[in-house]
Design a protein around this motif. Sequence first.
Motif, PDB file in Angstrom:
ATOM      1  N   ARG A  41       0.782  -1.084   0.154  1.00 38.90           N
ATOM      2  CA  ARG A  41      -0.104  -0.121  -0.024  1.00 38.90           C
ATOM      3  C   ARG A  41       0.836   1.389   0.040  1.00 38.90           C
ATOM      4  NH1 ARG A  41      -5.440   0.311   3.255  1.00 38.90           N
ATOM      5  NH2 ARG A  41      -5.201   2.418   2.486  1.00 38.90           N
ATOM      6  N   LYS A  42       2.019   1.263   0.889  1.00 37.94           N
ATOM      7  CA  LYS A  42       2.807   2.335   0.733  1.00 37.94           C
ATOM      8  C   LYS A  42       3.551   2.825  -0.501  1.00 37.94           C
ATOM      9  CE  LYS A  42       6.434   4.648   3.484  1.00 37.94           C
ATOM     10  NZ  LYS A  42       7.177   4.834   4.744  1.00 37.94           N
ATOM     11  N   VAL A  43       3.900   1.663  -1.250  1.00 41.58           N
ATOM     12  CA  VAL A  43       4.493   1.910  -2.715  1.00 41.58           C
ATOM     13  C   VAL A  43       3.427   2.240  -3.522  1.00 41.58           C
ATOM     14  CG1 VAL A  43       5.690   0.376  -4.497  1.00 41.58           C
ATOM     15  CG2 VAL A  43       6.089  -0.213  -2.050  1.00 41.58           C
ATOM     16  N   ARG A  44       2.372   2.039  -3.392  1.00 43.91           N
ATOM     17  CA  ARG A  44       1.285   2.467  -4.269  1.00 43.91           C
ATOM     18  C   ARG A  44       1.199   3.953  -4.316  1.00 43.91           C
ATOM     19  NH1 ARG A  44      -1.440  -2.113  -5.905  1.00 43.91           N
ATOM     20  NH2 ARG A  44      -1.079  -3.765  -4.381  1.00 43.91           N
ATOM     21  N   ILE A  45       1.635   4.743  -3.196  1.00 45.65           N
ATOM     22  CA  ILE A  45       1.506   6.110  -3.102  1.00 45.65           C
ATOM     23  C   ILE A  45       2.778   6.918  -2.950  1.00 45.65           C
ATOM     24  CG2 ILE A  45      -0.632   5.918  -1.980  1.00 45.65           C
ATOM     25  CD1 ILE A  45       0.858   6.761   0.708  1.00 45.65           C
ATOM     26  N   THR A  46       4.015   6.331  -2.999  1.00 45.13           N
ATOM     27  CA  THR A  46       5.025   6.868  -2.870  1.00 45.13           C
ATOM     28  C   THR A  46       5.494   7.635  -4.022  1.00 45.13           C
ATOM     29  OG1 THR A  46       7.439   6.532  -2.302  1.00 45.13           O
ATOM     30  CG2 THR A  46       6.447   4.997  -4.023  1.00 45.13           C
ATOM     31  N   GLY A  47       6.353   8.353  -3.994  1.00 46.01           N
ATOM     32  CA  GLY A  47       6.618   9.507  -5.158  1.00 46.01           C
ATOM     33  C   GLY A  47       5.464  10.097  -5.783  1.00 46.01           C
ATOM     34  N   LYS A  48       4.412  10.660  -4.793  1.00 50.48           N
ATOM     35  CA  LYS A  48       3.289  11.205  -5.409  1.00 50.48           C
ATOM     36  C   LYS A  48       2.584  10.239  -6.360  1.00 50.48           C
ATOM     37  CE  LYS A  48       5.164  15.799  -4.607  1.00 50.48           C
ATOM     38  NZ  LYS A  48       5.272  17.170  -5.331  1.00 50.48           N
ATOM     39  N   GLY A  49       2.454   8.886  -6.011  1.00 47.82           N
ATOM     40  CA  GLY A  49       1.950   8.051  -7.146  1.00 47.82           C
ATOM     41  C   GLY A  49       2.674   7.626  -7.877  1.00 47.82           C
ATOM     42  N   ARG A  50       4.040   8.072  -8.278  1.00 47.86           N
ATOM     43  CA  ARG A  50       4.880   7.766  -9.447  1.00 47.86           C
ATOM     44  C   ARG A  50       6.023   6.715  -9.061  1.00 47.86           C
ATOM     45  NH1 ARG A  50       7.903  11.808 -11.815  1.00 47.86           N
ATOM     46  NH2 ARG A  50       7.991  10.484 -13.604  1.00 47.86           N
ATOM     47  N   CYS A  51       6.322   6.390  -7.679  1.00 43.66           N
ATOM     48  CA  CYS A  51       7.353   5.678  -7.428  1.00 43.66           C
ATOM     49  C   CYS A  51       8.739   5.849  -8.014  1.00 43.66           C
ATOM     50  CB  CYS A  51       6.748   4.059  -7.669  1.00 43.66           C
ATOM     51  SG  CYS A  51       7.659   2.999  -6.915  1.00 43.66           S
ATOM     52  N   ASN A  52       9.020   6.760  -7.005  1.00 40.19           N
ATOM     53  CA  ASN A  52      10.775   6.673  -7.434  1.00 40.19           C
ATOM     54  C   ASN A  52      11.581   5.524  -6.812  1.00 40.19           C
ATOM     55  OD1 ASN A  52      13.314   9.299  -6.501  1.00 40.19           O
ATOM     56  ND2 ASN A  52      13.397   7.586  -7.866  1.00 40.19           N
ATOM     57  N   LEU A  53      11.667   4.531  -7.447  1.00 42.04           N
ATOM     58  CA  LEU A  53      12.098   3.362  -7.036  1.00 42.04           C
ATOM     59  C   LEU A  53      13.547   3.054  -6.797  1.00 42.04           C
ATOM     60  CD1 LEU A  53      11.641   0.275  -9.345  1.00 42.04           C
ATOM     61  CD2 LEU A  53      11.561   2.716 -10.028  1.00 42.04           C
ATOM     62  N   THR A  54      14.715   3.901  -7.191  1.00 41.17           N
ATOM     63  CA  THR A  54      16.009   4.047  -6.948  1.00 41.17           C
ATOM     64  C   THR A  54      16.699   5.223  -7.400  1.00 41.17           C
ATOM     65  OG1 THR A  54      18.275   2.669  -6.898  1.00 41.17           O
ATOM     66  CG2 THR A  54      16.645   2.458  -8.850  1.00 41.17           C
ATOM     67  N   ASN A  55      17.881   5.256  -7.377  1.00 40.00           N
ATOM     68  CA  ASN A  55      18.726   6.546  -7.830  1.00 40.00           C
ATOM     69  C   ASN A  55      19.864   5.737  -8.346  1.00 40.00           C
ATOM     70  OD1 ASN A  55      20.720   8.521  -7.852  1.00 40.00           O
ATOM     71  ND2 ASN A  55      18.756   9.679  -7.163  1.00 40.00           N
ATOM     72  N   LEU A  56      20.217   6.261  -9.661  1.00 40.59           N
ATOM     73  CA  LEU A  56      21.434   5.500 -10.123  1.00 40.59           C
ATOM     74  C   LEU A  56      22.645   6.295 -10.042  1.00 40.59           C
ATOM     75  CD1 LEU A  56      20.281   4.529 -13.942  1.00 40.59           C
ATOM     76  CD2 LEU A  56      20.780   3.019 -11.786  1.00 40.59           C
ATOM     77  N   CYS A  57      23.183   6.081  -8.762  1.00 38.67           N
ATOM     78  CA  CYS A  57      24.452   7.050  -8.391  1.00 38.67           C
ATOM     79  C   CYS A  57      25.424   5.872  -7.852  1.00 38.67           C
ATOM     80  CB  CYS A  57      23.981   8.016  -7.318  1.00 38.67           C
ATOM     81  SG  CYS A  57      23.469   7.608  -6.057  1.00 38.67           S
ATOM     82  N   SER A  58      26.631   6.373  -7.723  1.00 35.87           N
ATOM     83  CA  SER A  58      27.870   5.434  -7.274  1.00 35.87           C
ATOM     84  C   SER A  58      27.520   5.035  -5.798  1.00 35.87           C
ATOM     85  CB  SER A  58      29.135   6.284  -7.298  1.00 35.87           C
ATOM     86  OG  SER A  58      29.295   7.403  -6.321  1.00 35.87           O
ATOM     87  N   GLU A  59      28.267   3.975  -5.598  1.00 35.46           N
ATOM     88  CA  GLU A  59      28.075   3.529  -4.177  1.00 35.46           C
ATOM     89  C   GLU A  59      28.356   4.448  -2.980  1.00 35.46           C
ATOM     90  OE1 GLU A  59      30.513   0.340  -1.288  1.00 35.46           O
ATOM     91  OE2 GLU A  59      30.299  -0.083  -3.332  1.00 35.46           O
ATOM     92  N   GLU A  60      29.467   5.301  -3.050  1.00 30.68           N
ATOM     93  CA  GLU A  60      29.861   6.255  -2.007  1.00 30.68           C
ATOM     94  C   GLU A  60      28.817   7.427  -2.041  1.00 30.68           C
ATOM     95  OE1 GLU A  60      31.884   5.877   0.282  1.00 30.68           O
ATOM     96  OE2 GLU A  60      32.201   3.763  -0.646  1.00 30.68           O
TER      97      GLU A  60
END
Length: 417
Positions: free
Chosen positions: A40-59
């Motif tokens: 249920r929380k995933v369905r509303i995250t990111g204003k309903g768009r779901c920003n599921l990760t970020n493509l950045c380096s480990e550090e």
Amino acid sequence: MRHYSTVVIGGGAAGIMAAGIAAATGRKVLLCERMEKPQRKVRITGKGRCNLTNLCSEEEFLSKVRSGADFVRYAWQQFDSRTVMQFFEQIGVPLSVERGRRVFPTSGRAWDVAEAHIAWCRQQGVEIATHARVEELHTQNKQISGITVRYNDGSTEQIACQTAILATGGASYPTTGSTGDGYRLAHQLGHTIVPIRPSLTPLIADRPTPKPLIDFTLRNISAQLYIDGKKAAEEFGELTFTPLGVGGAIVLRLSRQAVDALIDERKVELRLDLKPALTVEQLEARIEREKNALSTKTPLRQLLAKLVPSVMIAELARRSQLDPNRPMAPLTDSDRQRLIGTLKAWRIPLTDYAPFREAIVTAGGVCTDEVDPLTMQSKLIRGLYFAGEVLDIDANTGGYNLQLAYSTGHLAGKLNA
């Protein structure tokens, strides 16, 4: 009595991932979700768009983790952001990378992420029980042995299991099922709970927001957080005025430090630079140019309209101790300095923070010193694993918290102690 190899408690991002991974290895898995459906929380995250990760380096990723960065390093390495992208695309969710390397479903629908993840979980053989609240974890000789479940009709059931994964989430957005059950269950088995508090949450000012400013968003501004008169942090981006204070991306990123300081009863203030691209000298020159282009008899309001959006004029004038309806001339040096001072340091004393129902994530939780970072298994109870927000881990907005849920859920699901 029913018997399962593994019971997963909580059907959020971490729980669904953990359950599916555990079942994929051949285990008989039951997932207990207290709400009517998982995610249920995933369905509303990111204003309903779901920003599921970020493509950045480990550090860079770990630098965005406010609590538990060292603890989650191994989990992230085993299931990093690119691997998460590959996973969701393989289960039928096309993804797109947007500004700030944030990853969203191409459809723009968080629902698609949730449904595909649940379908994948079921395909691995996981049995999902909804309206099923786990009331107690049972142990024998410091080893997980089973659970007690209460269903919506009031009935209870004892279920035997060899391992349990606690992935109940935090206490934010309680209407989605994140009501803090995990902390109670972990504490009952001897785990230390780091005091929980809202994180990524709006902040409350010392006075209500003037009506014209409510729901108005400022873009490309700088916000500085001051604690006891000293600058503690700074963010650049968007801020939204709420009826009781401020919200928006930069406020959420600053809120963790602000909340902790407010809890400690320290003096907390935001200072907004509405013209971060201009130095004081450049702003002085601009005001002079705008003034000279207007008649001396023109109402001062017209000069202020050149500097801020119309909804801000009255409040800018009040803060600068200027009458917006008076003629432009004379505009004294003192008037200019007050005006510039307000534009470069719009002060908002803060007195409180929004409650858990408005917070995106929860800070605090199960102490990570008592959990093995290489397996997510409890150091106190054999066969007990943790994943996601129930742990004392949290990060900035921008896809980092969901990635933590996926990484820790994936690692816990391996049950590789």
